[in-house]
Design a protein around this motif. Sequence first.
Motif, PDB file in Angstrom:
ATOM      1  N   ASN A 139     -10.670 -11.491  10.819  1.00 52.90           N
ATOM      2  CA  ASN A 139     -10.230 -10.537  10.282  1.00 52.90           C
ATOM      3  C   ASN A 139     -10.366  -9.579  11.331  1.00 52.90           C
ATOM      4  O   ASN A 139     -10.659  -8.576  10.988  1.00 52.90           O
ATOM      5  N   SER A 157      -6.370 -13.458  12.197  1.00 53.31           N
ATOM      6  CA  SER A 157      -6.391 -13.565  10.767  1.00 53.31           C
ATOM      7  C   SER A 157      -8.047 -14.552  10.304  1.00 53.31           C
ATOM      8  O   SER A 157      -8.761 -14.137  10.044  1.00 53.31           O
ATOM      9  N   VAL A 158      -8.208 -15.361  11.686  1.00 54.98           N
ATOM     10  CA  VAL A 158      -9.467 -16.288  11.374  1.00 54.98           C
ATOM     11  C   VAL A 158     -10.563 -15.087  11.883  1.00 54.98           C
ATOM     12  O   VAL A 158     -11.879 -15.154  10.798  1.00 54.98           O
ATOM     13  N   ALA A 190     -13.519 -17.471   5.524  1.00 57.47           N
ATOM     14  CA  ALA A 190     -13.469 -17.183   6.727  1.00 57.47           C
ATOM     15  C   ALA A 190     -14.749 -15.531   6.331  1.00 57.47           C
ATOM     16  O   ALA A 190     -16.220 -15.888   6.001  1.00 57.47           O
ATOM     17  N   LEU A 226      -2.916  -9.458  12.059  1.00 55.97           N
ATOM     18  CA  LEU A 226      -2.985  -9.710  10.412  1.00 55.97           C
ATOM     19  C   LEU A 226      -2.369  -8.606   9.720  1.00 55.97           C
ATOM     20  O   LEU A 226      -1.780  -8.853   8.907  1.00 55.97           O
ATOM     21  N   GLN A 240      -7.904  -7.249  -2.767  1.00 59.82           N
ATOM     22  CA  GLN A 240      -8.437  -5.973  -1.573  1.00 59.82           C
ATOM     23  C   GLN A 240      -6.586  -5.227  -0.916  1.00 59.82           C
ATOM     24  O   GLN A 240      -5.516  -5.420  -2.004  1.00 59.82           O
ATOM     25  N   LEU A 293     -15.937 -20.563  16.018  1.00 60.73           N
ATOM     26  CA  LEU A 293     -16.153 -19.245  14.816  1.00 60.73           C
ATOM     27  C   LEU A 293     -17.497 -20.496  13.901  1.00 60.73           C
ATOM     28  O   LEU A 293     -18.947 -19.973  13.679  1.00 60.73           O
ATOM     29  N   ARG A 347     -16.727  -6.307   1.392  1.00 58.63           N
ATOM     30  CA  ARG A 347     -16.163  -7.335   3.548  1.00 58.63           C
ATOM     31  C   ARG A 347     -14.569  -7.241   3.092  1.00 58.63           C
ATOM     32  O   ARG A 347     -14.185  -8.449   2.084  1.00 58.63           O
ATOM     33  N   TYR A 348     -13.633  -7.025   3.269  1.00 58.64           N
ATOM     34  CA  TYR A 348     -12.670  -8.009   3.577  1.00 58.64           C
ATOM     35  C   TYR A 348     -12.446  -9.260   3.935  1.00 58.64           C
ATOM     36  O   TYR A 348     -12.930  -9.223   5.226  1.00 58.64           O
ATOM     37  N   PHE A 349     -11.233 -10.554   3.649  1.00 57.96           N
ATOM     38  CA  PHE A 349     -11.849 -11.205   4.227  1.00 57.96           C
ATOM     39  C   PHE A 349     -10.361 -12.345   4.019  1.00 57.96           C
ATOM     40  O   PHE A 349      -9.605 -11.693   2.716  1.00 57.96           O
ATOM     41  N   ALA A 350      -9.587 -13.418   5.330  1.00 52.74           N
ATOM     42  CA  ALA A 350      -7.920 -13.050   5.314  1.00 52.74           C
ATOM     43  C   ALA A 350      -8.416 -14.545   4.186  1.00 52.74           C
ATOM     44  O   ALA A 350      -7.900 -14.889   3.310  1.00 52.74           O
ATOM     45  N   ARG A 367      -2.612  -0.595  14.217  1.00 51.70           N
ATOM     46  CA  ARG A 367      -3.024  -1.603  14.649  1.00 51.70           C
ATOM     47  C   ARG A 367      -2.812  -2.129  16.182  1.00 51.70           C
ATOM     48  O   ARG A 367      -3.159  -3.176  16.823  1.00 51.70           O
ATOM     49  N   ARG A 399       0.753  -0.725   0.470  1.00 49.51           N
ATOM     50  CA  ARG A 399      -0.135  -0.212   0.113  1.00 49.51           C
ATOM     51  C   ARG A 399       1.197   0.860   0.028  1.00 49.51           C
ATOM     52  O   ARG A 399       1.363   1.657   1.193  1.00 49.51           O
ATOM     53  N   PRO A 459      -8.692  -6.513  12.739  1.00 50.38           N
ATOM     54  CA  PRO A 459      -7.466  -5.490  11.904  1.00 50.38           C
ATOM     55  C   PRO A 459      -5.864  -5.355  12.999  1.00 50.38           C
ATOM     56  O   PRO A 459      -5.715  -4.166  13.167  1.00 50.38           O
ATOM     57  N   ASP A 503      -8.406  -2.716   6.385  1.00 49.13           N
ATOM     58  CA  ASP A 503      -8.284  -4.003   6.010  1.00 49.13           C
ATOM     59  C   ASP A 503      -9.951  -4.553   6.862  1.00 49.13           C
ATOM     60  O   ASP A 503      -9.781  -5.693   6.665  1.00 49.13           O
ATOM     61  N   GLN A 504     -10.751  -4.235   6.711  1.00 55.35           N
ATOM     62  CA  GLN A 504     -12.272  -4.150   7.050  1.00 55.35           C
ATOM     63  C   GLN A 504     -13.991  -4.201   5.619  1.00 55.35           C
ATOM     64  O   GLN A 504     -13.643  -5.104   5.566  1.00 55.35           O
TER      65      GLN A 504
END
Lengths: 319, 532
Positions: free
Chosen positions: A267, A264-265, B242, A273, B50, A155, B235-238, A97, A85, A269, B211-212
């Motif tokens: 998401n 990671s699972v 997910a 991640l 993404q 989850l 929406r962003y997902f890893a 973060r 980025r 931020p 990142d969301q």
Amino acid sequence: MLQYSLRRLIIGMGMLVALSMLIFLLLRLTPGDPIDAYIDPNLPMSPSDLADLRRSLGLDQPLPAQYLGWLQQALTGNLGYSIKRLDQPVLGLVLSRIGPTVLLMGTALAFAIVAGITFGVIGAVRRNSLADLSLSVIALAGISSPAFLSALIGLYIFSVRLHWMPSGGMLTPGEEFSLGDLLHHLILPAALLSVAQAALIMRYMRASLLEVLNQDYVRTARAKGVREFWVITKHALRNALLPIVTLIGSTIGLAIGGAIFIESVFNWPGMGLLLVDAVQTRDYPVIMGATLVIGACVIVVNLLTDITYAVVDPRIKVG
Amino acid sequence: MKRLSRLSVIALGALLSTAAVPALVVSGAAAEAQAATLSGGFDVGPGGFQGNFNPLAATAGFTWLSVYYEPLIAYDEKLQKVIGALASSYEVSSDQMTYTFKLTDAKWHDGKPFTAKDAKFTMGLAMDAKTGSVLAARLKGISSVETPDEHTVVIKLSAPSSSFPDTMTKVMMLPEHALSSIPADQLAKNTWWSTAPIGTGPFKFTKYVSDQYVELAANTDYRGGKPALERVINRYFANPAAAIAALRSGEIQFTYVDSNDVPTFKDNKDFQVIEGNSFVVNYLGFNHESPLWKDVRVRQAVMYAINRDAIIQSLYGGAAKPANCAYVADQLIPQGIDSYAYDPEEAKQLLTEAGWDQINGGKPITLLTYYTTPLATNVLAAVQAMLAQVGINIVPRAVDAPTYNSIVLNATPDIAQFQLVYAGLQNGPDAGSINVGLNEKQIPPAGPNVARVRMPDLTKALDTALAEPDSTKRDAAYQDVCKVMNTNLPWATLWVANRYGIVSTKVKDFVWTPAPGGGPYQANPQKWSIAE
């Protein structure tokens, strides 16, 4: 005490520089560089364009020059720009973060301490009862389940099947910020992150309290007719808590590792991640920045643990 | 012991209170799906990108970018022909070297009119590698961009190129008044892209949460009509798993899914499965610098030894088509090419004739791939077993994409690391896109011909097809390419698999096409709507 802390901080800084050097070297030893992640294998790109890109990212310099250039800038607080980025300075990215990660880990730690100590005390006081045995079994399962596994199971149960919790993210997209919404998103990842830590604390708490309960002064207290409640809370618990303080400090590292999976699972931020993402895209500046900040946190936490230890147990003098 | 139980109660109470406080707050703020908002995982899967907001740097992610940006021309939703978007029409001169675009009356999201000057400005950015444009190399054939009036853009090429319209579909128009003050080499680093971008599309950029998610609001002045939805959220997902969790829990209404996740949605009346061609041919690329594959009989043996039908049936669930050259579109495949039906005996025979025992025998051969999905792992295990049966001993090695690129794109490569690759290359909707993987002029570092294919016949056939201006003759030229591939086997072509999206049945008039790189194609986001 102050002198000790300062000395520890200076040693910590030296360790950070060594860490940065190690990470830098390891990153450069892996095959491929950011350019390889940046380009699409299906698109032709002329060799001169590639060389331009390399030069603009400073990747054409010899390694020591790249490292020293980075270090020089880092000392002034400039960690460079993200490669993935381009419009994001690394420092800003990393700082933004820290909040979410601290929130997640702090909540998880609070869960873990409360649950670990509570169940540890119950286990010790009710030794070999049904409650103690079942708690021990649960704790064993907790310690031995890796964070990513418990995260996926959690989850699936709470989000996909029961629809109680959101499946990821920190806030509901498109809605105004509200504390309730944040907590709704926070509770499941934090609870899952705390599982292993809580189990560990519980095991230690139980053992530690059992040992203390066999000490002479506890017997003396009981003999004096002190009520059992006070024997445990006032006499035994305080001494039994000592090793737990150290343990909590040293599990922070464990929690950081777990947080990377959980983030990671779910998401989430946070730093984890960011780091996973940066590793996947070979975003060197971000990997360096994030590792340094995590390293700094571990060093500070260890220092705080030692100080807390001295506060909890006045017999210990650091110096 | 009574006191002990009191202790337990207090302790338990303390524990419960920490857990209960958030739980109470939660019930009050239960997430309610807001009407007229469509949320989706638009950047999940291979068509997504993404975190990229800059169309000049986009190698994928057009599904989402084209909700708020627009190119002059785009594919129709079936990816069959190129139609006008911001250009109401376009004409090609008889020598196929001059393209004249007539622009529609459109407005930027800030209300300013879109003009030919904006188009010329955008072309300038896209042609300049300093802006970070990934299109620069493909636009090298442009000799001039002229604007005779406010509504006309004339682009002249130095030689006919059948791929030019395809490339133009990926040039998203950008506003000159917002970007002209930024130096070209600073453009990619500017925060405009992720904070205040403006396009001409049916939705306006409103918010990006790092990142969301990205949020867009309806552009009520859109020339194609007021959008039915109020907002669209990406929406962003890893990972796809997910995204599927979010889809099943009702938080999003659309996402890409891997083919092995499709069966769980097939019989669910809450979801609709969208199926389409991936346009990506999967192949085993022989490293032509390795002496192992010099003899065409060895390459043929590899084709005969792999039971592609069995793999397609058992691993892809039937959702793939065998490929006997790089193409799958009917009009590009000539009659009478070899179909290399599974024949292990033939393979053994060919290997004996070629003297495989002398060439390599049972020694292991590294097969390099960047595919790390469970499906790819199973496919390679099957291929490994099938090749072993005829006496070719391969060892798959899966690495991440940057590592793969660094090994295969190296100007002085280590052949031992990739005597064989398992990869995919897009072969549509512009058939010319396969050129980069097979043309001798694209051997690294010049391009991505990683198999180092040096076949004069093939290069000639590709060059002829690329320069052919007439579309009917062009199909015939691509058939020639297909014939040469089928005979000479620069790759062992395997199959073209389908791709899938899942959308909630509450969503109406939704268009999604599993296009390479996400398109762009005419998705008409202004018509998308969602039932309460």
